[in-house]
Design an enzyme around this catalytic site. Sequence first.
Site, PDB file in Angstrom:
ATOM      1  CB  THR A  32      -0.923  -0.001   1.174  1.00  0.00           C
ATOM      2  OG1 THR A  32       0.090   0.077   2.484  1.00  0.00           O
ATOM      3  CG2 THR A  32      -2.024  -1.139   1.300  1.00  0.00           C
ATOM      4  CB  CYS A  36       0.471   1.997  10.709  1.00  0.00           C
ATOM      5  SG  CYS A  36      -0.589   2.229   9.303  1.00  0.00           S
ATOM      6  CB  CYS A  40      -2.544   1.641  12.788  1.00  0.00           C
ATOM      7  SG  CYS A  40      -3.520   2.051  11.489  1.00  0.00           S
ATOM      8  NE  ARG A  43      -7.850  -6.357   5.500  1.00  0.00           N
ATOM      9  CZ  ARG A  43      -7.041  -7.475   4.775  1.00  0.00           C
ATOM     10  NH1 ARG A  43      -6.954  -8.659   5.238  1.00  0.00           N
ATOM     11  NH2 ARG A  43      -6.844  -7.014   3.825  1.00  0.00           N
ATOM     12  NE  ARG A  65       1.235   7.672  -0.684  1.00  0.00           N
ATOM     13  CZ  ARG A  65      -0.027   7.012  -0.599  1.00  0.00           C
ATOM     14  NH1 ARG A  65      -0.916   7.895  -0.088  1.00  0.00           N
ATOM     15  NH2 ARG A  65       0.031   5.951  -1.111  1.00  0.00           N
ATOM     16  CB  CYS A  67      -1.539   5.471   8.506  1.00  0.00           C
ATOM     17  SG  CYS A  67      -3.064   4.949   8.626  1.00  0.00           S
ATOM     18  CB  CYS A  70      -2.750   5.007  13.193  1.00  0.00           C
ATOM     19  SG  CYS A  70      -1.275   4.814  12.062  1.00  0.00           S
TER      20      CYS A  70
END
Length: 348
Positions: A32, A36, A40, A43, A65, A67, A70
């Site tokens: 992705t 995080c 966080c 999932r 990048r 999240c 969170c």
Amino acid sequence: MSMQTELQNQWQQVLARDARQDGRFVFAVRTTGIYCRPSCPSRRPRRDSVEFFADPREAERAGYRACLRCKPTEVSAQALYVIRARQLLDNAEGVVTLAQLSKRVGLSPFHLQRLFKRATGLSPREYQSARRMQRVKTGLRKGEDVTTAMYDAGFSSPSRLYENATEQLGMTPGTYRRGGAGASITFAISPTPLGRMLVAATERGLCAVRFGESATELERDLREEFHAAELHRDDAEMGRYVGPLMASLRGENTIVQLPLDVRATAFQRKVWDTLQRIPRGQTRSYGEIARQIGDPNAVRAVARACASNPVALAVPCHRVVRSDGDLAGYRWGVERKKKLLEREQASS
Ligand SMILES: [Zn+2]
């Protein structure tokens, strides 16, 4: 701590959504492109698509990048005090008192103690003691003699070391240094609904039952701990141990009664015996166990004895929770504890 153990711990902390680790590292997901904080709520990704970074800056340098859920860059001012305190303790030569620490961090001793404890589960004093013991273990595994390892780690006298060692190592430093010398250990690694399960035994009985995500990491940690023992993997021979443990996981077997070969202090032994009598599907609080062993003030020592249990399931430390019903910790991740209790309660 070895690099692999550190990574495995970080992954366990991510699986457990351990908020106490926020600010200590971040994890990034290759698929992705997002990173995080450990707690966080999103999932959990697959282990093999995860990378760990010391802080948000490093993750961003690698092209990830933050999240939006969170917000890993917004670590609270409180967390920063704790991070600063931990850095000071990690790099200190000798023992740092709470008063010294509070002056250097810029927070009152009372507040610092409370924040630190909430974030790490330990007081600054307990934290330093755990760090020192970690250094002793590393020294002993490298083959240093007990005295050298002790002074290198900052213990002022052998009696201080032995006082701490039997509780935290579960054995004397000399025994730990020997790393299971002379013992012959057979082990098996099996897939379970809770991840991989490593089961190891000497000719006398079970010496380790552990959970993890990767067979390689489980085996490496076992070899590191029993560095002087003769180890070999034999899944077939271990069937007589693995079978009952698996049956218990499936809910077919109410009591696991297997011979154990674990080193323990008299206190640990007493606590573990008591845990083995908690019926499946039920839980007890740390305070109840303390009362049962006739030592009602030893609640924290009971919690430590549970946390140092080397044989998951065979000694059902997952059946001990906090008196307010909070699951508290689990050596193999609080997520696993939750699943285990759910399975037991559903099948009993
Ligand atoms: Zn997140």
